[in-house]
Motif scaffolding. Structure first.
Motif, PDB file in Angstrom:
ATOM      1  N   THR A   1      -8.106  17.607  14.730  1.00  0.00           N
ATOM      2  CA  THR A   1      -7.050  18.615  14.612  1.00  0.00           C
ATOM      3  C   THR A   1      -5.984  18.246  13.577  1.00  0.00           C
ATOM      4  O   THR A   1      -5.470  19.084  12.891  1.00  0.00           O
ATOM      5  CB  THR A   1      -6.375  18.872  15.976  1.00  0.00           C
ATOM      6  N   HIS A   2      -5.715  16.960  13.518  1.00  0.00           N
ATOM      7  CA  HIS A   2      -4.740  16.518  12.521  1.00  0.00           C
ATOM      8  C   HIS A   2      -5.482  15.699  11.473  1.00  0.00           C
ATOM      9  O   HIS A   2      -6.555  15.176  11.739  1.00  0.00           O
ATOM     10  CB  HIS A   2      -3.664  15.631  13.159  1.00  0.00           C
ATOM     11  N   ALA A   3      -4.916  15.602  10.331  1.00  0.00           N
ATOM     12  CA  ALA A   3      -5.589  14.853   9.275  1.00  0.00           C
ATOM     13  C   ALA A   3      -5.534  13.352   9.551  1.00  0.00           C
ATOM     14  O   ALA A   3      -6.396  12.599   9.129  1.00  0.00           O
ATOM     15  CB  ALA A   3      -4.950  15.164   7.933  1.00  0.00           C
ATOM     16  N   LYS A   4      -4.555  12.936  10.286  1.00  0.00           N
ATOM     17  CA  LYS A   4      -4.300  11.501  10.405  1.00  0.00           C
ATOM     18  C   LYS A   4      -4.301  11.051  11.867  1.00  0.00           C
ATOM     19  O   LYS A   4      -3.885  11.796  12.748  1.00  0.00           O
ATOM     20  CB  LYS A   4      -2.919  11.235   9.802  1.00  0.00           C
ATOM     21  N   CYS A   5      -4.776   9.843  12.083  1.00  0.00           N
ATOM     22  CA  CYS A   5      -4.737   9.297  13.426  1.00  0.00           C
ATOM     23  C   CYS A   5      -4.427   7.813  13.330  1.00  0.00           C
ATOM     24  O   CYS A   5      -5.100   7.078  12.617  1.00  0.00           O
ATOM     25  CB  CYS A   5      -6.080   9.482  14.121  1.00  0.00           C
ATOM     26  N   THR A   6      -3.426   7.385  14.008  1.00  0.00           N
ATOM     27  CA  THR A   6      -3.110   5.967  13.987  1.00  0.00           C
ATOM     28  C   THR A   6      -3.754   5.302  15.197  1.00  0.00           C
ATOM     29  O   THR A   6      -3.488   5.679  16.327  1.00  0.00           O
ATOM     30  CB  THR A   6      -1.584   5.738  14.038  1.00  0.00           C
ATOM     31  N   TYR A   7      -4.636   4.363  14.939  1.00  0.00           N
ATOM     32  CA  TYR A   7      -5.295   3.677  16.041  1.00  0.00           C
ATOM     33  C   TYR A   7      -4.335   2.740  16.760  1.00  0.00           C
ATOM     34  O   TYR A   7      -3.475   2.120  16.141  1.00  0.00           O
ATOM     35  CB  TYR A   7      -6.491   2.873  15.524  1.00  0.00           C
ATOM     36  N   ILE A   8      -4.534   2.667  18.045  1.00  0.00           N
ATOM     37  CA  ILE A   8      -3.665   1.823  18.859  1.00  0.00           C
ATOM     38  C   ILE A   8      -4.234   0.411  18.914  1.00  0.00           C
ATOM     39  O   ILE A   8      -5.442   0.230  19.024  1.00  0.00           O
ATOM     40  CB  ILE A   8      -3.571   2.412  20.278  1.00  0.00           C
ATOM     41  N   GLU A   9      -3.357  -0.566  18.834  1.00  0.00           N
ATOM     42  CA  GLU A   9      -3.805  -1.953  18.960  1.00  0.00           C
ATOM     43  C   GLU A   9      -4.025  -2.280  20.431  1.00  0.00           C
ATOM     44  O   GLU A   9      -3.200  -1.964  21.264  1.00  0.00           O
ATOM     45  CB  GLU A   9      -2.727  -2.896  18.410  1.00  0.00           C
TER      46      GLU A   9
END
Ligand SMILES: *[C@@H]1O[C@H](CO)[C@@H](O)[C@H](O)[C@H]1NC(C)=O
Ligand SMILES: *[C@@H]1O[C@H](CO)[C@@H](O)[C@H](O)[C@H]1NC(C)=O
Length: 281
Positions: A19-27
């Protein structure tokens, strides 16, 4: 419990990607050594099965640690924990990812995330094994990628057993006799492998009793690491020999059985630190 949470997190993350272009992975937290080296991991690229490990020395002294981890699949154990580098170290030696280092360990440098990561000999109950040696100065953060977190087209997840301190004991000459098929050709049948038996200078380390045992080196069941006592530059040589005399031999048959069991269910899902994977994909 924790692992299914991880799985949900990743699924959520994937839907965000859509849905969004970006996803920040969680550590995700992995473990902490007694000296204060904290290890986390996160996805770099799930489709490639690529993760990144972060080592953070929150302690007040230089510390050398090993990473003992396995992998889970759908929340269930898949790859039993083993110490990082116990699988494929001979292949790493020839593809430029790892190198035995002689002498006292020094803090890692950033370029070592890409090549020449130090491996060394670890004495566990009188037997040596090859391990990655992560040495960090106080406050230092070190990152390295690891590939191979894919099994039958799905992601498998790191399962952290422990992060353990090791202590430099000396340096010497070792004769390494390893299983070329399982430890090198299986990793990459196209690259050359070191000779089945070779001599190498290496630092050797000790670890507090009980933190790891021979089971945690199962991919290396067919390998032998013998210190050459005539050439060893150490005061420990003769003492160690005497120590070793009272210690039961490693049950290599048992280790080989574990290895076989894993292979029949997992085939080659041994996780691997494969920088070439990244280049090819
Ligand atoms: C490393 O640990 C310190 C102390 O807890 C923390 O302040 C810092 O943000 C950490 N660095 C990273 C990159 O995780
Ligand atoms: C060896 O270590 C594993 C953990 O990695 C543990 O489950 C097992 O009980 C240990 N075996 C022995 C004989 O201590």
């Amino acid at each position: 419990m924790k692992l299914s949470l991880v799985f949900v997190t990743v699924l959520l993350c994937l839907s965000l990607v859509r849905t969004h272009a970006k996803c920040t992975y969680i550590e995700e937290y992995c473990g902490t050594s007694a000296s204060g080296v904290v290890v986390h991991w996160k996805w770099v690229n799930e489709a490639e099965g690529l993760i990144e490990w972060t080592f953070n020395n929150t302690g007040s002294k230089d510390a050398s640690v090993i990473l003992n981890r396995g992998a889970t699949y759908n929340g269930a154990p898949l790859v039993p924990p083993y110490v990082f580098a116990a699988a494929y170290f001979p292949a790493y030696l020839y593809d430029g990812l790892a190198q035995y280092f002689y002498g006292k360990p020094v803090p890692l440098r950033n370029y070592q995330a890409d090549y020449d990561l130090p491996i060394g000999m670890l004495d566990v109950d009188g037997h040596y094994w090859t391990v990655f040696v992560f040495t960090l100065a106080p406050g230092q953060v070190f990152r390295m990628e690891e590939g191979g977190y894919i099994y039958e087209g799905s992601n498998i997840f790191p399962y952290c057993q422990n992060v353990d301190d090791i202590t430099y004991e000396g340096s010497g000459v070792f004769t390494v006799d390893y299983d070329v098929t399982t430890q090198c050709k299986e990793f990459d049948s196209t690259q050359p492998c070191p000779p089945k038996k070779f001599d190498v200078g290496s630092a050797y380390y000790s670890i507090k009793k009980g933190l790891v045992n021979s089971t945690n080196f199962w991919p290396s069941a067919g390998d032998k690491f013998e210190m050459n006592l005539c050439l060893a530059e150490s005061n420990y040589g003769s003492m160690r020999k005497a120590d070793g005399a009272n210690i039961a031999d490693v049950d290599r048959q048992q280790l080989a059985a574990i290895s076989q069991q894993v292979k029949s269910t997992v085939r080659s899902a041994k996780v691997s630190s494969d920088k070439r994977l990244k280049r090819i994909l």
